[in-house]
Design an enzyme around this catalytic site. Structure first.
Site, PDB file in Angstrom:
ATOM      1  N   SER A 147       9.972   2.435   1.646  1.00  0.00           N
ATOM      2  CA  SER A 147       8.849   3.563   1.183  1.00  0.00           C
ATOM      3  C   SER A 147       9.202   4.900   1.127  1.00  0.00           C
ATOM      4  CB  SER A 147       7.595   3.370   2.260  1.00  0.00           C
ATOM      5  OG  SER A 147       6.724   4.385   2.263  1.00  0.00           O
ATOM      6  N   TYR A 160       3.044   3.721  10.148  1.00  0.00           N
ATOM      7  CA  TYR A 160       3.953   3.056   8.880  1.00  0.00           C
ATOM      8  C   TYR A 160       5.082   3.707   8.782  1.00  0.00           C
ATOM      9  CZ  TYR A 160       3.785   1.900   3.769  1.00  0.00           C
ATOM     10  OH  TYR A 160       4.166   1.225   2.574  1.00  0.00           O
TER      11      TYR A 160
HETATM   12  C1  GCO Z   1       0.002   6.563   1.876  1.00  0.00           C
HETATM   13  C2  GCO Z   1       0.606   5.619   0.601  1.00  0.00           C
HETATM   14  C3  GCO Z   1       1.953   5.564   0.906  1.00  0.00           C
HETATM   15  C4  GCO Z   1       2.784   4.408  -0.380  1.00  0.00           C
HETATM   16  C5  GCO Z   1       4.048   4.458  -0.375  1.00  0.00           C
HETATM   17  C6  GCO Z   1       4.798   5.396  -0.568  1.00  0.00           C
HETATM   18  O1  GCO Z   1      -0.847   6.248   2.368  1.00  0.00           O
HETATM   19  O2  GCO Z   1       0.938   7.346   1.859  1.00  0.00           O
HETATM   20  O3  GCO Z   1      -0.024   4.163   0.799  1.00  0.00           O
HETATM   21  O4  GCO Z   1       2.275   4.748   2.132  1.00  0.00           O
HETATM   22  O5  GCO Z   1       1.829   3.438  -0.406  1.00  0.00           O
HETATM   23  O6  GCO Z   1       4.341   3.640   0.823  1.00  0.00           O
HETATM   24  O7  GCO Z   1       6.219   4.947  -0.651  1.00  0.00           O
END
Ligand code: GCO
Length: 264
Positions: A147, A160
């Site tokens: 990501s 995340y």
């Molecule tokens: C967020 C997005 C990101 C994208 C992706 C970016 O909330 O910033 O959902 O997480 O989905 O992962 O690379």
């Protein structure tokens, strides 16, 4: 350049979380390049069946398996079933993932752990059991879906980012340990794409939507089909000497510090 470099005919690809979204887009790319797709989901058999119909409507050979990628026993059972019912897994895309957007100071520990479990631990679990066959056959491709948050932080997505940053380093360590078996392990880092996961922050006029369009040199959200090429490349012979690399498909986000919103 020989086009056969990118031909996946005869290959079997397991793509976790491929009933919708970016997982389905990448899986369709591999399918259009000739691969047989093993579709995985954990929500419902109906969702998997609907996805299989969609793949087949595009002329892609697909089989569905419902299992929870965080549950090692279910993963072991599913891999055994896939190998006996379809064949050996040549390509694994660890795509299944969740996100919880909460300020760190407000985040429940259980929620933090769940994000780490799905986004970081499950790629380890699935890879650990798929790689055994690849080591025996001295051939295989593993792609971990990273990501922008493998490189950058953002408000409210701390769990995340921790998971996706860890997944970048897990990818490098898998390459370190398994490359000697002629297995290539790489990552794909999608930028901001128009999917159901980003739908809540992609509304016209939403401050985040305007921010991303301005922050992305290409000036737009990615179209999921724009991920197919990187997935085919890292699944094919064309990447046989590429290992431990994260291919960022991000419209240029990581190339720039960004620009003022009133600048073209
Ligand atoms: C967020 C997005 C990101 C994208 C992706 C970016 O909330 O910033 O959902 O997480 O989905 O992962 O690379």
């Amino acid at each position: 350049m020989s086009i056969s470099l990118f031909d996946l005919t005869g290959k079997i690809a397991l793509v976790t979380g491929s009933t919708h979204g970016l997982g389905m887009s990448m899986a369709k790319g591999l399918g259009k390049a000739g691969a047989t797709i093993i579709v995985n989901g954990n929500s419902s058999q109906e969702k998997i069946d609907a996805a299989i119909k969609e793949y087949k409507a595009e002329g892609i050979t697909a089989y569905g398996y419902k299992f929870n990628v965080t549950d090692e026993a279910q993963v072991i059972d599913a891999i055994q079933k896939i190998q006996s019912e379809v064949g050996n897994i040549d390509i694994l895309i660890n795509n299944a993932g969740i996100i919880k957007r909460t300020p760190l100071e407000d985040m429940e520990v259980a929620d933090f752990k769940q994000v780490i479990d799905v986004d970081l631990v499950s790629p380890f679990i699935v890879s650990k059991h798929v790689v055994k066959g690849m080591i025996q056959r001295k051939e295989g491709k593993i792609i971990n879906i990273c990501s922008m948050m493998s490189e950058l932080g953002r408000n409210t997505v701390g769990a995340y980012a921790a998971a996706k940053g860890g997944l970048k380093m897990l990818t490098r360590n898998m390459a370190t340990e398994w490359a000697k078996h002629n297995i290539q392990i790489n990552g794909i880092g999608p930028g901001y794409f128009a999917t159901s996961q980003t739908a809540p922050i992609r509304v016209d006029g939403h401050p985040f939507n305007d921010f991303i369009v301005n922050r992305t040199p290409s000036g737009k959200w990615g179209d999921p089909e724009e991920l197919e090429g990187a997935a085919i490349f890292l699944s094919s012979k064309a990447s046989n000497f590429v290992n431990g690399h994260i291919v960022y498909v991000d419209g240029g986000i990581l190339a720039t510090i960004g620009k003022p919103s009133n600048e073209n």
